[in-house]
Design an enzyme around this catalytic site. Structure first.
Site, PDB file in Angstrom:
ATOM      1  N   ASP A  63       1.004  -1.258  -0.207  1.00  0.00           N
ATOM      2  CA  ASP A  63      -0.213  -0.064  -0.082  1.00  0.00           C
ATOM      3  C   ASP A  63       0.614   1.252   0.421  1.00  0.00           C
ATOM      4  OD1 ASP A  63      -2.892   0.548   0.255  1.00  0.00           O
ATOM      5  OD2 ASP A  63      -2.301   2.057   1.654  1.00  0.00           O
ATOM      6  N   PHE A  93       4.020   5.988 -13.033  1.00  0.00           N
ATOM      7  CA  PHE A  93       2.521   6.492 -12.618  1.00  0.00           C
ATOM      8  C   PHE A  93       2.538   7.373 -11.954  1.00  0.00           C
ATOM      9  CE2 PHE A  93       3.715   1.948 -10.615  1.00  0.00           C
ATOM     10  CZ  PHE A  93       2.609   2.459  -9.674  1.00  0.00           C
TER      11      PHE A  93
END
Length: 196
Positions: A67, A150
């Site tokens: 995460d 990204f």
């Protein structure tokens, strides 16, 4: 050793695969095709564990989950765990970057400090679990530059660059993988994997 990577994010799969291949070529990383759990944790650690637990339960294999996000000092650490949805209910990298840059429009360079955070959770089918954290310090640019990577890569300027500064969006993939927050977290995870 086979281990499942608990994500459906193609960018993370590619990046993580390169990191693992460079540091632990003896690991066979397999993709996860199971259901995505609801990530309702309020910390990176909680969300990484939610994903890794679900993958371990679904596959019966050791599971890794990441995460991650960006934390901006002047915003009290936000977007943080909300990085992927900063601009709304749909994941949209461009909209997220544009909103963040707009929020910092009047903030001068000395106050644009930020850092990428990655928490990797390792969960074994027998219930043992660990988390490790990697951080990549830097600051936010005033505009997006580069089309590599990204997420917030085109607006993130890492610390410690010699010469002309570049955003991570201008880095080659191998350059990013050798320095990134995920790479730093994985390095912290390697001793745990060696014990298994």
């Amino acid at each position: 050793m086979r281990i499942v990577l608990a994500t459906h994010n193609a960018h993370k799969i590619a990046e993580f695969g390169q990191i693992v291949a460079a540091t632990r070529p003896d690991l066979e990383v397999v993709g996860y095709d199971g259901p995505e759990p609801v990530e309702d944790g309020v910390t990176f650690e909680e969300n990484a564990l939610i994903k890794a637990r679900a993958a371990a339960a679904h596959t019966g294999l050791a599971a890794l989950a990441d995460d991650s996000g960006i934390a901006v000092d002047v915003l009290g650490g936000s977007p943080g765990v909300f990085s992927a949805y900063w601009a709304g209910q749909k994941k949209d990298d461009v909209a997220n970057r544009e909103l963040l840059l707009d929020q910092l429009r009047d903030i001068a360079d000395p106050h644009r400090a930020a850092h990428y955070v990655s928490v990797i959770a390792l969960v074994l089918p027998d219930g043992r679990e660990w988390t490790v954290r990697g951080e990549w310090p830097g600051r936010l640019a005033h505009a997006a530059v580069g089309d590599g990577g990204f997420g917030y890569d085109p607006v993130f300027l890492p610390e410690g660059q010699a010469g002309a500064e570049r955003t991570v969006g201008e880095f080659a993939a191998e350059e990013k993988q050798s320095q990134s927050h995920r790479a730093r977290a994985f390095v912290a995870l390697v001793p745990l994997l060696a014990e298994l």
